[in-house]
Write a protein that holds these residues in place. Structure first.
Motif, PDB file in Angstrom:
ATOM      1  N   CYS A 133       0.536 -16.917   3.151  1.00 20.90           N
ATOM      2  CA  CYS A 133       1.537 -16.453   4.144  1.00 20.90           C
ATOM      3  C   CYS A 133       0.960 -15.329   4.982  1.00 20.90           C
ATOM      4  CB  CYS A 133       2.794 -15.940   3.432  1.00 20.90           C
ATOM      5  SG  CYS A 133       3.663 -17.202   2.498  1.00 20.90           S
ATOM      6  N   THR A 134       1.477 -15.264   6.215  1.00 21.49           N
ATOM      7  CA  THR A 134       1.141 -14.139   7.098  1.00 21.49           C
ATOM      8  C   THR A 134       2.387 -13.314   7.437  1.00 21.49           C
ATOM      9  OG1 THR A 134       1.422 -15.668   8.958  1.00 21.49           O
ATOM     10  CG2 THR A 134      -0.848 -15.300   8.167  1.00 21.49           C
ATOM     11  N   HIS A 135       3.580 -13.893   7.167  1.00 21.89           N
ATOM     12  CA  HIS A 135       4.830 -13.235   7.569  1.00 21.89           C
ATOM     13  C   HIS A 135       5.863 -13.249   6.436  1.00 21.89           C
ATOM     14  CE1 HIS A 135       2.822 -14.037  11.363  1.00 21.89           C
ATOM     15  NE2 HIS A 135       3.660 -13.194  11.965  1.00 21.89           N
ATOM     16  N   ILE A 136       6.780 -12.265   6.510  1.00 27.14           N
ATOM     17  CA  ILE A 136       7.887 -12.170   5.546  1.00 27.14           C
ATOM     18  C   ILE A 136       9.226 -12.183   6.286  1.00 27.14           C
ATOM     19  CG2 ILE A 136       9.046 -10.673   3.858  1.00 27.14           C
ATOM     20  CD1 ILE A 136       6.509 -11.897   2.732  1.00 27.14           C
ATOM     21  N   VAL A 137      10.191 -12.914   5.731  1.00 29.40           N
ATOM     22  CA  VAL A 137      11.589 -12.833   6.165  1.00 29.40           C
ATOM     23  C   VAL A 137      12.348 -12.154   5.029  1.00 29.40           C
ATOM     24  CG1 VAL A 137      13.690 -14.151   6.686  1.00 29.40           C
ATOM     25  CG2 VAL A 137      11.476 -14.880   7.641  1.00 29.40           C
ATOM     26  N   ALA A 138      12.943 -11.025   5.311  1.00 27.68           N
ATOM     27  CA  ALA A 138      13.555 -10.210   4.244  1.00 27.68           C
ATOM     28  C   ALA A 138      15.078 -10.282   4.283  1.00 27.68           C
ATOM     29  CB  ALA A 138      13.122  -8.755   4.402  1.00 27.68           C
ATOM     30  N   MET A 178       4.876  -4.053   3.654  1.00 24.03           N
ATOM     31  CA  MET A 178       4.405  -5.426   3.919  1.00 24.03           C
ATOM     32  C   MET A 178       3.034  -5.371   4.591  1.00 24.03           C
ATOM     33  SD  MET A 178       7.808  -7.232   5.474  1.00 24.03           S
ATOM     34  CE  MET A 178       9.403  -7.085   4.642  1.00 24.03           C
ATOM     35  N   ASN A 179       2.919  -4.487   5.602  1.00 27.24           N
ATOM     36  CA  ASN A 179       1.650  -4.393   6.347  1.00 27.24           C
ATOM     37  C   ASN A 179       0.494  -4.032   5.417  1.00 27.24           C
ATOM     38  OD1 ASN A 179       3.122  -2.883   9.352  1.00 27.24           O
ATOM     39  ND2 ASN A 179       3.220  -4.973   8.604  1.00 27.24           N
ATOM     40  N   GLU A 180       0.766  -3.208   4.438  1.00 22.77           N
ATOM     41  CA  GLU A 180      -0.295  -2.779   3.494  1.00 22.77           C
ATOM     42  C   GLU A 180      -0.865  -3.960   2.704  1.00 22.77           C
ATOM     43  OE1 GLU A 180       1.273   1.815   2.696  1.00 22.77           O
ATOM     44  OE2 GLU A 180       1.773   0.174   1.286  1.00 22.77           O
ATOM     45  N   GLU A 181      -0.063  -5.044   2.613  1.00 16.69           N
ATOM     46  CA  GLU A 181      -0.530  -6.260   1.913  1.00 16.69           C
ATOM     47  C   GLU A 181      -0.964  -7.328   2.911  1.00 16.69           C
ATOM     48  OE1 GLU A 181       0.168  -3.947  -1.159  1.00 16.69           O
ATOM     49  OE2 GLU A 181      -0.982  -5.815  -1.135  1.00 16.69           O
ATOM     50  N   ARG A 223      13.578  -9.097  -4.557  1.00 19.55           N
ATOM     51  CA  ARG A 223      12.201  -9.589  -4.626  1.00 19.55           C
ATOM     52  C   ARG A 223      11.301  -8.936  -3.566  1.00 19.55           C
ATOM     53  NH1 ARG A 223      11.988 -14.004  -8.109  1.00 19.55           N
ATOM     54  NH2 ARG A 223      13.911 -15.220  -8.330  1.00 19.55           N
ATOM     55  N   LEU A 224      11.808  -7.920  -2.897  1.00 18.72           N
ATOM     56  CA  LEU A 224      10.991  -7.239  -1.872  1.00 18.72           C
ATOM     57  C   LEU A 224      10.081  -6.228  -2.558  1.00 18.72           C
ATOM     58  CD1 LEU A 224      13.763  -6.727   0.840  1.00 18.72           C
ATOM     59  CD2 LEU A 224      11.804  -8.292   0.983  1.00 18.72           C
ATOM     60  N   THR A 225       9.072  -6.735  -3.254  1.00 17.92           N
ATOM     61  CA  THR A 225       8.179  -5.890  -4.069  1.00 17.92           C
ATOM     62  C   THR A 225       6.725  -6.122  -3.674  1.00 17.92           C
ATOM     63  OG1 THR A 225       7.869  -7.634  -5.713  1.00 17.92           O
ATOM     64  CG2 THR A 225       9.756  -6.156  -6.038  1.00 17.92           C
ATOM     65  N   LYS A 226       5.891  -5.160  -4.047  1.00 17.23           N
ATOM     66  CA  LYS A 226       4.455  -5.282  -3.756  1.00 17.23           C
ATOM     67  C   LYS A 226       3.891  -6.544  -4.396  1.00 17.23           C
ATOM     68  CE  LYS A 226       0.025  -2.898  -4.249  1.00 17.23           C
ATOM     69  NZ  LYS A 226      -0.664  -1.601  -4.429  1.00 17.23           N
ATOM     70  N   ASP A 227       4.291  -6.816  -5.641  1.00 17.35           N
ATOM     71  CA  ASP A 227       3.801  -8.032  -6.330  1.00 17.35           C
ATOM     72  C   ASP A 227       4.137  -9.287  -5.531  1.00 17.35           C
ATOM     73  OD1 ASP A 227       4.174  -7.173  -9.890  1.00 17.35           O
ATOM     74  OD2 ASP A 227       2.788  -6.494  -8.316  1.00 17.35           O
ATOM     75  N   ASN A 228       5.368  -9.358  -5.014  1.00 21.22           N
ATOM     76  CA  ASN A 228       5.761 -10.561  -4.269  1.00 21.22           C
ATOM     77  C   ASN A 228       5.110 -10.619  -2.891  1.00 21.22           C
ATOM     78  OD1 ASN A 228       7.327 -11.889  -6.209  1.00 21.22           O
ATOM     79  ND2 ASN A 228       9.107 -10.621  -5.749  1.00 21.22           N
TER      80      ASN A 228
END
Ligand SMILES: O=C(O)[C@@H](O)[C@@H](O)[C@H](O)[C@H](O)CO
Length: 355
Positions: free
Chosen positions: A25-30, A73-76, A11-16
């Motif tokens: 959200c401001t952060h992602i846990v991958a 991630m930063n790009e989004e 699920r580590l996609t641009k859409d998600n």
């Protein structure tokens, strides 16, 4: 206090990332480990079925891959807060105290250094032989939503783990026939102590926090293998092995609530006071081991607003993620469940942050 979303590897996609941003959200846990092979949920593995093949020498842990993922991630408009879980293929002999342990320790040191160099603050981990095990997905959350449940009496048979498998995945198809012999909690604590004493100094130097997830389900043993943090006070034992900002907690409210001793509010207070919490799994449950079910964030045994107020009182400034949630009945069960949880969390954080 910040809002984040945990995303499994597929699920580590641009859409998600855009979905996460749209949900506030401001952060992602991958999760970089490729478990499940596309199968939803936390299947209860057995002698014939598990979460798939753990990849060795996976490039995903290289500095170049980490930087590329962070950039996406930063790009989004999102920050890369943490990686959750080492790959069973990269630490099976650390967990088993096997012949390639030292080489695997050196490889984890390289991974930690890559993560630090990429500017990713935290690596979550679960030091466990059986991993997260025994959950059965049933339609028992509000409105019949499908959710993870645990019932020791009615759940899957606790068969021993076949050789070549660990943490619900296969790392060696050519392992000799037979099963991993029973391992006691005391033995596993000794292995964890060596792991922390060797890796915490490297994490400190790299500017990375290693954050321990408790045992889910928090039973004394699972499939004949001892557990480590199956009661709230045992988190303190883990911290005391190697006192350091880099020796931190992946604080899972749901799992702490599933435990028979203590209570989640005292645990939040105890560990947020020490600034020991890396990030939080903000999820709710009904019941405790040996019989509980994960539920929607607002229908469980934890008063989530009361919990947030304790985090705020102790000046916790980290990230909260839903971890996993019930699947809502619609064309996008996972997204709908996460959107519901994130909406609740966004509102709750806003209320508590502004009190
Ligand atoms: O509470 C839990 O069980 C979850 O956090 C786990 O499903 C997840 O796989 C964690 O990454 C376990 O380390």
């Amino acid at each position: 206090m910040k809002l984040g979303l945990g995303l499994y590897r597929d699920r580590l996609t641009k859409d998600n990332f855009q979905f996460a941003k749209q949900a506030g959200c401001t952060h992602i846990v991958a999760h970089l480990v490729d478990y499940y092979n596309g199968v939803e949920g936390l299947p209860s593995t057995d002698k014939d079925r598990n979460m798939g093949i753990a990849r060795t020498n996976d490039d995903v842990w290289s500095y170049e891959s980490l930087i590329a993922l962070k950039k996406s991630m930063n790009e989004e408009g999102l920050e890369f807060e943490a990686i959750e879980n080492f790959s069973p293929a990269d630490w099976y002999d650390i967990l088993m105290d096997g012949p390639t342990r030292n080489a695997q320790i050196e490889n984890l040191k390289m991974i930690i250094r890559n993560v630090g160099r990429a500017g990713i603050p935290i690596i979550g981990y679960n030091f466990s032989i059986a991993g997260v095990w025994g959950h059965v997905n049933r339609p028992v959350a509000r409105g019949g939503a499908v959710t993870a449940t645990f019932n020791l009496q009615e759940g899957p048979e606790e068969t021993p783990i076949p050789n070549g498998q660990i943490w619900n995945m296969t790392y060696d198809f050519n392992a000799p026939k037979g099963c991993i012999p029973p391992i006691s909690s005391a033995e596993l604590w000794e292995r964890l102590e060596r792991f922390l004493k060797e890796l915490i100094p490297v994490a400190e130097e790299a500017g990375v926090r290693l954050a321990a997830h408790p045992d889910d389900p928090p039973m004394p043993t699972i499939r004949g293998y001892g557990r480590l943090v199956n009661q709230p006070h045992l988190y303190q034992k883990l911290l005391d092995i190697a006192p350091s900002h880099s020796n931190a907690l992946e604080f899972c409210m749901g799992t702490i609530q599933e435990m028979t001793d203590g209570n989640v509010y005292e645990a939040i207070d105890q560990y947020s006071k020490q600034n020991a919490i890396g990030y939080v799994h903000f999820r709710n449950v009904i019941g405790k081991v040996p019989n509980y079910q994960e539920v929607f964030v607002d229908e469980g045994d934890i008063d989530m607003i009361k919990a947030l107020r304790i985090f705020k009182r102790n000046k916790f400034d980290g990230v909260f993620i839903p971890d996993h949630t019930p699947q809502m009945t619609c064309k996008a069960p996972w997204h709908a469940g996460m959107a519901y949880a994130l909406g609740y969390m966004k509102a709750a954080l806003s209320i508590v942050n502004n009190e």
